[in-house]
Design an enzyme around this catalytic site. Structure first.
Site, PDB file in Angstrom:
ATOM      1  NE  ARG A 107      -8.163  -1.294  28.214  1.00  0.00           N
ATOM      2  CZ  ARG A 107      -6.948  -1.210  28.744  1.00  0.00           C
ATOM      3  NH1 ARG A 107      -5.820  -0.783  27.786  1.00  0.00           N
ATOM      4  NH2 ARG A 107      -6.540  -1.495  29.756  1.00  0.00           N
ATOM      5  CG  HIS A 134      -8.319  -0.159  34.559  1.00  0.00           C
ATOM      6  ND1 HIS A 134      -8.855  -1.164  34.068  1.00  0.00           N
ATOM      7  CD2 HIS A 134      -6.989  -0.119  34.227  1.00  0.00           C
ATOM      8  CE1 HIS A 134      -7.675  -1.880  33.457  1.00  0.00           C
ATOM      9  NE2 HIS A 134      -6.687  -1.388  33.640  1.00  0.00           N
ATOM     10  CD  GLN A 137      -4.179  -2.422  36.830  1.00  0.00           C
ATOM     11  OE1 GLN A 137      -3.929  -2.723  35.964  1.00  0.00           O
ATOM     12  NE2 GLN A 137      -3.075  -3.043  37.881  1.00  0.00           N
ATOM     13  CG  ASP A 225      -1.952   5.419  35.526  1.00  0.00           C
ATOM     14  OD1 ASP A 225      -1.074   4.773  34.833  1.00  0.00           O
ATOM     15  OD2 ASP A 225      -3.291   5.246  35.413  1.00  0.00           O
ATOM     16  CB  CYS A 266      -2.186   0.073  36.313  1.00  0.00           C
ATOM     17  SG  CYS A 266      -2.421   1.666  35.656  1.00  0.00           S
ATOM     18  NE  ARG A 294      -5.933  -6.221  34.961  1.00  0.00           N
ATOM     19  CZ  ARG A 294      -5.795  -5.272  33.768  1.00  0.00           C
ATOM     20  NH1 ARG A 294      -4.796  -4.418  33.570  1.00  0.00           N
ATOM     21  NH2 ARG A 294      -6.676  -5.234  33.077  1.00  0.00           N
TER      22      ARG A 294
HETATM   23  N1   CP Z   1      -2.871  -1.857  33.345  1.00  0.00           N
HETATM   24  C1   CP Z   1      -3.315  -2.000  31.948  1.00  0.00           C
HETATM   25  O1   CP Z   1      -4.554  -1.981  31.801  1.00  0.00           O
HETATM   26  O2   CP Z   1      -2.663  -2.190  31.025  1.00  0.00           O
HETATM   27  P1   CP Z   1      -2.810  -2.225  29.524  1.00  0.00           P
HETATM   28  O3   CP Z   1      -3.309  -0.958  29.011  1.00  0.00           O
HETATM   29  O4   CP Z   1      -1.630  -2.900  28.736  1.00  0.00           O
HETATM   30  O5   CP Z   1      -3.807  -3.295  29.068  1.00  0.00           O
HETATM   31  N1  NVA Z   2      -4.780   5.678  33.160  1.00  0.00           N
HETATM   32  C1  NVA Z   2      -4.192   5.004  32.221  1.00  0.00           C
HETATM   33  C2  NVA Z   2      -4.199   3.667  32.505  1.00  0.00           C
HETATM   34  C3  NVA Z   2      -3.735   2.636  31.474  1.00  0.00           C
HETATM   35  C4  NVA Z   2      -3.838   1.020  31.801  1.00  0.00           C
HETATM   36  C5  NVA Z   2      -5.053   5.297  30.811  1.00  0.00           C
HETATM   37  O1  NVA Z   2      -6.162   5.507  30.911  1.00  0.00           O
HETATM   38  O2  NVA Z   2      -4.130   5.491  29.782  1.00  0.00           O
END
Ligand code: CP
Ligand code: NVA
Length: 308
Positions: A107, A134, A137, A225, A266, A294
């Protein structure tokens, strides 16, 4: 090399096989305790590195648990504590990690970091979120929709809010899984044009709407989101809130969708900003099923990456 970098970079039939495999693995576990092993242990003897340059609850826990259920082991690494955060190149990090582990999930911020990792790793790399996409997700989201309502192909999905990384992966999935996608948000926060073009080229009907009430007419699935993603500067918070307030998903908006429409997010959610608690906790919401899925979807992704 089976990297899982984005939904549009993997063949449709392989994505479909992953979703179906995830559902089979979920069913096979039944109601056994979370920490109990699966009957099959395809990751026995395998080591998986989970690298986080941004915070995470779901991605971190679901990947770690999924590896363990399949018999493997994990190392959870924070970017800041690695030499990666102190000047070692991504390419060298990829080469080194490939000598220690069988699979890398990362990530990160820039998509370029993920791509460089994949280019130089000699083991598969999974995208656990970048500023742009992502994909894990949305694999869970497609699985969740289909568990509740059957095939997602031909359905109308409406995104309300910021045209962000999660929205982008939804557009990739619209192309790959054959559903229609309406974006409802302000023009300054539209999804990037290439995500829209991709979905349209694959035959998905993509609409951009400024009026959220018009957008959700006939929706099978309404999604939102956070209004401020992890990579967005905090200085943009107030402006974004002002621009996005009209796109809040509340009961009045959900009432305009189909009677059996689902609501997804998400998570993490900011209750009473992008979505009201009444919707989050209401009859349309499947947000905690998404979070659970997930786990199952990523187990299928990891098996695909490793050819297991
Ligand atoms: N939805 C998601 O990716 O959550 P986290 O940021 O908690 O991993
Ligand atoms: N759009 C959000 C998703 C988190 C899972 C971010 O990138 O922070």
């Amino acid at each position: 090399m089976n990297h899982f970098l984005d939904i549009h970079k993997t063949d449709t039939d392989q994505l479909r096989a992953m979703i179906d495999g995830a559902r089979r693995m979920k069913a096979a576990r039944g109601d056994r305790p979370r920490g109990a092993p699966d009957d099959q242990q395809p990751l026995a003897g395998r080591m998986v590195a989970l690298i986080f340059e941004k915070p995470s609850t779901r991605t971190r826990v679901s990947f770690d648990l999924g590896v363990r259920q399949m018999g493997g082991q994990t190392m959870v690494l924070s970017g800041k504590e690695m030499q990666l955060g102190h000047g070692e190149t991504i390419a060298d990090t990829a080469r080194v990690l490939s000598r220690y582990v069988d699979l890398i999930m990362i990530r990160t911020f820039e998509e370029a970091t993920l791509l460089e990792m994949a280019e130089h790793a000699t083991v598969p790399v999974i995208n656990g979120l970048t500023n742009r996409t992502h994909p894990c997700q949305i694999m869970a989201d497609v699985m969740t929709y289909e568990e509740h309502r059957g095939p997602i192909a031909g359905r109308k999905v409406v995104w309300c809010g910021d045209g962000n990384n999660v929205c982008a992966s939804f557009l990739h999935a619209a192309g790959q899984f054959g559903f229609d996608f309406t974006f409802a948000g302000p023009p300054t926060l539209d999804p990037e044009g290439d995500f829209i073009l991709y979905a349209r080229d694959k035959g998905s009907r993509v609409h951009i709407e400024r009026d959220p009430v018009a957008a959700v007419q006939g929706a099978d699935l309404v999604v939102t989101d956070t209004w401020v993603s992890m990579h967005d500067p905090q200085s943009a918070r107030e402006r974004r809130h002002n621009q996005l307030r009209a796109y809040q998903v509340n009961e009045a908006l959900m009432a305009q969708a189909k009677a059996d429409a689902l609501f997804m997010h998400c998570l993490p959610a900011h209750r009473d900003d992008e979505v009201t608690s009444a919707v989050m906790d209401g009859p349309h919401s499947v947000v905690f099923d998404e979070a659970e899925n997930r786990l199952h979807a990523q187990k299928a992704v990891m098996r695909w990456c490793l050819g297991l």
